[in-house]
Motif scaffolding. Structure first.
Motif, short mmCIF file in Angstrom:
data_model
loop_
_atom_site.label_atom_id
_atom_site.label_comp_id
_atom_site.label_asym_id
_atom_site.label_seq_id
_atom_site.Cartn_x
_atom_site.Cartn_y
_atom_site.Cartn_z
N CYS A 48 -42.52 -23.61 4.19
CA CYS A 48 -42.57 -25.08 4.11
C CYS A 48 -41.29 -25.69 3.53
O CYS A 48 -41.32 -26.80 3.00
N ARG A 49 -40.15 -25.02 3.68
CA ARG A 49 -38.87 -25.58 3.21
C ARG A 49 -38.54 -26.85 3.96
O ARG A 49 -38.58 -26.90 5.18
N VAL A 50 -38.22 -27.88 3.21
CA VAL A 50 -37.83 -29.17 3.78
C VAL A 50 -36.63 -29.71 3.03
O VAL A 50 -36.32 -29.26 1.92
N SER A 63 -39.99 -20.58 -5.84
CA SER A 63 -39.29 -19.30 -5.83
C SER A 63 -37.79 -19.52 -5.69
O SER A 63 -37.33 -20.22 -4.78
N LYS A 64 -37.01 -18.94 -6.59
CA LYS A 64 -35.55 -19.05 -6.52
C LYS A 64 -35.01 -18.32 -5.29
O LYS A 64 -33.92 -18.60 -4.82
N ALA A 65 -35.78 -17.36 -4.76
CA ALA A 65 -35.38 -16.66 -3.54
C ALA A 65 -35.42 -17.60 -2.33
O ALA A 65 -34.70 -17.41 -1.36
N GLN A 66 -36.25 -18.63 -2.40
CA GLN A 66 -36.40 -19.58 -1.29
C GLN A 66 -35.63 -20.87 -1.51
O GLN A 66 -35.18 -21.49 -0.56
N VAL A 67 -35.52 -21.29 -2.78
CA VAL A 67 -34.85 -22.55 -3.10
C VAL A 67 -33.97 -22.34 -4.33
O VAL A 67 -34.47 -22.18 -5.43
N ASP A 70 -28.67 -24.90 -6.24
CA ASP A 70 -27.82 -25.69 -5.35
C ASP A 70 -28.65 -26.37 -4.26
O ASP A 70 -28.40 -27.52 -3.92
N ASP A 71 -29.62 -25.63 -3.71
CA ASP A 71 -30.52 -26.21 -2.70
C ASP A 71 -31.21 -27.44 -3.27
O ASP A 71 -31.25 -28.50 -2.65
N GLN A 72 -31.79 -27.29 -4.46
CA GLN A 72 -32.52 -28.39 -5.08
C GLN A 72 -31.62 -29.61 -5.29
O GLN A 72 -32.06 -30.74 -5.11
N ALA A 73 -30.37 -29.38 -5.65
CA ALA A 73 -29.43 -30.48 -5.86
C ALA A 73 -29.17 -31.23 -4.55
O ALA A 73 -28.83 -32.41 -4.57
N GLN A 74 -29.37 -30.56 -3.41
CA GLN A 74 -29.17 -31.17 -2.09
C GLN A 74 -30.48 -31.73 -1.52
O GLN A 74 -30.51 -32.19 -0.39
N GLY A 75 -31.57 -31.65 -2.29
CA GLY A 75 -32.85 -32.16 -1.82
C GLY A 75 -33.67 -31.15 -1.04
O GLY A 75 -34.68 -31.50 -0.43
N ILE A 76 -33.25 -29.89 -1.03
CA ILE A 76 -33.98 -28.85 -0.31
C ILE A 76 -35.03 -28.28 -1.26
O ILE A 76 -34.71 -27.79 -2.34
N VAL A 77 -36.29 -28.40 -0.84
CA VAL A 77 -37.43 -28.02 -1.68
C VAL A 77 -38.54 -27.43 -0.81
O VAL A 77 -38.42 -27.39 0.41
#
Length: 96
Positions: A48-50, A63-67, A70-77
């Protein structure tokens, strides 16, 4: 007190209402029961990555393996671990 927010799925011509007390994945699942985002629902599998391109949300542990950070800083959750705090625009990414 629960509030409802509209969530728009970019590129899918879909939108749905989601309560502030439910995850975006739960709201999506209610609106589109045959959707392709369903996985473990616990923040670990990454199905469910968006990417949230607009709007505010509160997030739970993912999970840090999935997000990554850096991902979170770009809005990837993970949609199963975010709760809307405003209307949201997002695009579906799926697993890495």
């Amino acid at each position: 007190m629960s509030q409802k927010y509209q969530v728009e799925v970019i590129g899918e011509n879909q939108s749905f209402w989601c309560s502030s007390e439910e995850s975006v994945l739960t709201g999506y699942e209610k609106a589109y029961p045959t959707n392709r985002l369903i996985g473990c629902r616990m923040g670990g599998c990454g199905i469910c990555r968006v990417k949230v391109v607009a709007g505010d949300y509160e997030s739970g542990k993912m999970s840090k393996a999935q997000v990554s950070v850096d991902d979170q800083a770009q809005g990837i959750v993970l949609a199963c671990k975010i709760y809307p705090r405003s209307d949201i625009r997002m695009e579906i990414l799926g697993m890495k």
